[in-house]
Design an enzyme around this catalytic site. Structure first.
Site, PDB file in Angstrom:
ATOM      1  N   SER A  42       0.905  -1.141  -0.083  1.00 27.05           N
ATOM      2  CA  SER A  42       0.003  -0.099  -0.045  1.00 27.05           C
ATOM      3  C   SER A  42       0.876   1.241   0.140  1.00 27.05           C
ATOM      4  O   SER A  42       2.235   1.075   0.520  1.00 27.05           O
ATOM      5  CB  SER A  42      -0.887   0.114   1.296  1.00 27.05           C
TER       6      SER A  42
ATOM      7  N   TYR B   1      -1.193  -1.152  10.499  1.00 26.39           N
ATOM      8  CA  TYR B   1      -1.670  -1.287   9.090  1.00 26.39           C
ATOM      9  C   TYR B   1      -0.203  -0.782   8.301  1.00 26.39           C
ATOM     10  O   TYR B   1       0.404  -1.686   7.319  1.00 26.39           O
ATOM     11  CB  TYR B   1      -2.696  -0.928   8.548  1.00 26.39           C
TER      12      TYR B   1
HETATM   13  N1  LIG Z   1      -8.739  -0.695  -0.710  1.00 28.23           N
HETATM   14  C1  LIG Z   1      -7.582  -0.041  -0.496  1.00 28.23           C
HETATM   15  O1  LIG Z   1      -7.748   1.245  -0.445  1.00 28.23           O
HETATM   16  C2  LIG Z   1      -6.248  -0.885  -0.582  1.00 28.23           C
HETATM   17  C3  LIG Z   1      -6.241  -1.863  -0.497  1.00 28.23           C
HETATM   18  N2  LIG Z   1      -4.793  -2.515  -0.337  1.00 28.23           N
HETATM   19  C4  LIG Z   1      -4.647  -3.957   0.219  1.00 28.23           C
HETATM   20  O2  LIG Z   1      -5.179  -4.690  -1.013  1.00 28.23           O
HETATM   21  C5  LIG Z   1      -5.482  -5.862  -0.537  1.00 28.23           C
HETATM   22  C6  LIG Z   1      -6.935  -6.378  -0.842  1.00 28.23           C
HETATM   23  O3  LIG Z   1      -7.986  -5.475  -0.099  1.00 28.23           O
HETATM   24  P1  LIG Z   1      -9.250  -4.904  -0.682  1.00 28.23           P
HETATM   25  O4  LIG Z   1      -9.400  -5.421  -2.115  1.00 28.23           O
HETATM   26  O5  LIG Z   1      -9.060  -3.320  -0.724  1.00 28.23           O
HETATM   27  O6  LIG Z   1     -10.097  -5.019   0.455  1.00 28.23           O
HETATM   28  P2  LIG Z   1     -11.475  -6.204   0.480  1.00 28.23           P
HETATM   29  O7  LIG Z   1     -11.762  -6.244   1.856  1.00 28.23           O
HETATM   30  O8  LIG Z   1     -12.397  -6.290  -0.614  1.00 28.23           O
HETATM   31  O9  LIG Z   1     -10.749  -7.852   0.065  1.00 28.23           O
HETATM   32  C7  LIG Z   1      -9.817  -8.414   0.953  1.00 28.23           C
HETATM   33  C8  LIG Z   1     -10.035  -9.907   1.217  1.00 28.23           C
HETATM   34  O10 LIG Z   1      -9.299 -10.540   2.065  1.00 28.23           O
HETATM   35  C9  LIG Z   1     -10.030 -11.506   2.439  1.00 28.23           C
HETATM   36  N3  LIG Z   1      -9.355 -11.933   3.882  1.00 28.23           N
HETATM   37  C10 LIG Z   1      -9.367 -11.024   4.910  1.00 28.23           C
HETATM   38  N4  LIG Z   1      -8.564 -11.729   5.693  1.00 28.23           N
HETATM   39  C11 LIG Z   1      -8.374 -12.984   5.344  1.00 28.23           C
HETATM   40  C12 LIG Z   1      -7.975 -14.249   6.093  1.00 28.23           C
HETATM   41  N5  LIG Z   1      -7.403 -14.143   7.374  1.00 28.23           N
HETATM   42  N6  LIG Z   1      -7.804 -15.352   5.214  1.00 28.23           N
HETATM   43  C13 LIG Z   1      -8.086 -15.253   3.855  1.00 28.23           C
HETATM   44  N7  LIG Z   1      -8.601 -14.015   3.292  1.00 28.23           N
HETATM   45  C14 LIG Z   1      -8.706 -13.145   4.082  1.00 28.23           C
HETATM   46  C15 LIG Z   1     -11.255 -10.800   2.834  1.00 28.23           C
HETATM   47  O11 LIG Z   1     -12.413 -11.961   3.215  1.00 28.23           O
HETATM   48  C16 LIG Z   1     -11.354 -10.065   1.418  1.00 28.23           C
HETATM   49  O12 LIG Z   1     -12.011 -10.950   0.570  1.00 28.23           O
HETATM   50  C17 LIG Z   1      -5.105  -5.796   0.925  1.00 28.23           C
HETATM   51  O13 LIG Z   1      -3.769  -6.174   1.579  1.00 28.23           O
HETATM   52  C18 LIG Z   1      -5.322  -4.353   1.259  1.00 28.23           C
HETATM   53  O14 LIG Z   1      -4.507  -3.981   2.362  1.00 28.23           O
HETATM   54  C19 LIG Z   1      -3.646  -1.735  -0.520  1.00 28.23           C
HETATM   55  C20 LIG Z   1      -3.702  -0.424  -1.035  1.00 28.23           C
HETATM   56  C21 LIG Z   1      -5.194   0.372  -0.730  1.00 28.23           C
HETATM   57  C1  LIG Z   2      -5.874   6.943   2.217  1.00 32.70           C
HETATM   58  C2  LIG Z   2      -5.549   5.709   1.434  1.00 32.70           C
HETATM   59  C3  LIG Z   2      -4.312   4.940   2.124  1.00 32.70           C
HETATM   60  C4  LIG Z   2      -4.181   3.823   2.236  1.00 32.70           C
HETATM   61  C5  LIG Z   2      -4.692   2.919   1.346  1.00 32.70           C
HETATM   62  C6  LIG Z   2      -4.949   1.480   1.864  1.00 32.70           C
HETATM   63  O1  LIG Z   2      -3.782   0.732   1.881  1.00 32.70           O
HETATM   64  C7  LIG Z   2      -5.830   1.140   3.105  1.00 32.70           C
HETATM   65  C8  LIG Z   2      -6.794   2.189   3.374  1.00 32.70           C
HETATM   66  C9  LIG Z   2      -7.898   1.613   4.214  1.00 32.70           C
HETATM   67  C10 LIG Z   2      -9.061   2.380   4.636  1.00 32.70           C
HETATM   68  C11 LIG Z   2      -8.896   3.891   4.253  1.00 32.70           C
HETATM   69  C12 LIG Z   2      -9.911   4.729   4.779  1.00 32.70           C
HETATM   70  C13 LIG Z   2      -9.970   6.107   4.295  1.00 32.70           C
HETATM   71  C14 LIG Z   2     -11.009   6.792   4.603  1.00 32.70           C
HETATM   72  C15 LIG Z   2     -11.108   8.221   4.191  1.00 32.70           C
HETATM   73  O2  LIG Z   2     -12.256   8.087   3.279  1.00 32.70           O
HETATM   74  C16 LIG Z   2     -11.401   9.158   5.613  1.00 32.70           C
HETATM   75  O3  LIG Z   2     -12.026  10.432   4.960  1.00 32.70           O
HETATM   76  C17 LIG Z   2     -12.646   8.646   6.467  1.00 32.70           C
HETATM   77  C18 LIG Z   2     -12.719   9.612   7.499  1.00 32.70           C
HETATM   78  C19 LIG Z   2     -13.897   9.651   8.257  1.00 32.70           C
HETATM   79  C20 LIG Z   2     -14.969   8.821   7.758  1.00 32.70           C
HETATM   80  C21 LIG Z   2     -16.193   9.702   7.324  1.00 32.70           C
HETATM   81  C22 LIG Z   2     -17.444   8.889   7.061  1.00 32.70           C
HETATM   82  O4  LIG Z   2     -17.328   7.744   6.964  1.00 32.70           O
HETATM   83  O5  LIG Z   2     -18.391   9.659   7.187  1.00 32.70           O
END
Ligand SMILES: NC(=O)C1=CN([C@@H]2O[C@H](COP(=O)(O)OP(=O)(O)OC[C@H]3O[C@@H](n4cnc5c(N)ncnc54)[C@H](O)[C@@H]3O)[C@@H](O)[C@H]2O)C=CC1
Ligand SMILES: CC/C=C\CC(=O)/C=C/C=C\C=C\C=C\[C@@H](O)[C@@H](O)C/C=C\CCC(=O)O
Length: 250
Positions: A136, A149
């Site tokens: 990330s 994180y």
């Molecule tokens: N959404 C974002 O803004 C960003 C996400 N990431 C990373 O991308 C990766 C994927 O996340 P997203 O697709 O965003 O989230 P998501 O929540 O849509 O997908 C994550 C998936 O991982 C699975 N998971 C969680 N814990 C688990 C476990 N113990 N064993 C097996 N599966 C498990 C969940 O069930 C889910 O299907 C993560 O590593 C997250 O940290 C990185 C940068 C930005």
């Molecule tokens: C900012 C992106 C940085 C890292 C990406 C990543 O790896 C994982 C991000 C996971 C969660 C990020 C959450 C970000 C939330 C923002 O939208 C904030 O503006 C939330 C703040 C307050 C909540 C407001 C509301 O829900 O009404």
């Protein structure tokens, strides 16, 4: 391993949702077979839907908690047993749960390390393979609203860089890269909002300030595919931001 992924065998963790699901779809569309690992009860219906679209013999349903090393190893072995080889691994599963930081480190970092070792054990020494680890932007610039994180993601980047040199020095033909997206429109971010709202006001302000436009998971999957298919990418750290797109960082 370079170029086309058609006919190759991939394994994706966190395949039931978000970036992992988009990547699995991309791999299947490109002709790869996919071992889909996730802890979510949605994994079954996801695999059924992918099977309907891309052929049920091309997807393996592998429910597994990636923080359980033995279960993860079995799921890796199962993928190779079902499809005959293991060529591509995307260590992608992750959680955003500062309150349970011990579990977070196991899911986000330990599983990437154990997934990499599993891949090294199962990939062909002759053909080699490629590993992509999902980090990330918070691993490059740690964020105040998610210290554990951020640490887990910095750990992934350090591990990826060191392992690239380790593999190269040992003459092992496996490439290893990491992807560092900013905010992506997935369940993780959607659920983080209410958690962040329970934090002290200055932390909420910092989170709000660092939040940019959210990208689509398919855009991140394109970056992962680039790291898989471009044979010149080894030890690469690919940052993806909404305004700047793809940037390779040192
Ligand atoms: N959404 C974002 O803004 C960003 C996400 N990431 C990373 O991308 C990766 C994927 O996340 P997203 O697709 O965003 O989230 P998501 O929540 O849509 O997908 C994550 C998936 O991982 C699975 N998971 C969680 N814990 C688990 C476990 N113990 N064993 C097996 N599966 C498990 C969940 O069930 C889910 O299907 C993560 O590593 C997250 O940290 C990185 C940068 C930005
Ligand atoms: C900012 C992106 C940085 C890292 C990406 C990543 O790896 C994982 C991000 C996971 C969660 C990020 C959450 C970000 C939330 C923002 O939208 C904030 O503006 C939330 C703040 C307050 C909540 C407001 C509301 O829900 O009404």
């Amino acid at each position: 391993m370079s170029g086309r992924v058609s006919g190759l065998v991939a394994l994706v963790t966190g395949a039931a949702s978000g970036i992992g699901l988009a990547t699995s779809r991309h791999l299947l569309k490109s002709g790869a077979k996919v071992g889909a690992i996730d802890i979510s009860t949605n994994l079954k219906s996801t695999c059924d839907a992918l099977g309907k679209e891309f052929g049920s013999s091309n997807i393996a349903y592998l429910p597994c908690d990636v923080s359980d090393d033995d279960a993860l190893k079995s799921a890796f072995k199962e993928t190779k047993e079902q499809f005959g080889s293991l060529d591509i691994v995307v260590n992608n599963a992750g959680i955003f749960d500062e309150d349970n930081w011990g579990k977070l480190l196991k899911v986000n970092l330990q599983s990437v390390i154990s997934g990499t070792y599993n891949a090294m054990e199962l990939m062909s020494p002759d053909k080699g393979g490629v590993i992509v680890n999902t980090a990330s932007v918070s691993g490059l610039s740690p964020l105040p609203f998610c210290p554990a994180y951020s640490a887990s993601k910095s750990g992934i980047i350090a591990f990826t860089k060191a392992m690239k040199n380790n593999l190269e020095l040992r003459g092992i033909k496996i490439r290893i890269n990491s992807i560092c997206p900013a905010g992506v429109e997935t369940a993780m971010v959607m659920n983080a909002g209410k958690v962040i709202m329970s934090m002290p006001q200055p932390i909420i302000a910092a989170a709000t300030a660092s939040a940019g436009e959210l990208m689509k998971p398919e855009f991140i999957a394109e970056g992962i595919m680039e790291l898989i298919t471009d044979a010149s990418r080894n030890g690469a750290i690919l940052m993806i931001e909404p305004d700047k797109g793809f940037t390779y960082v040192e």
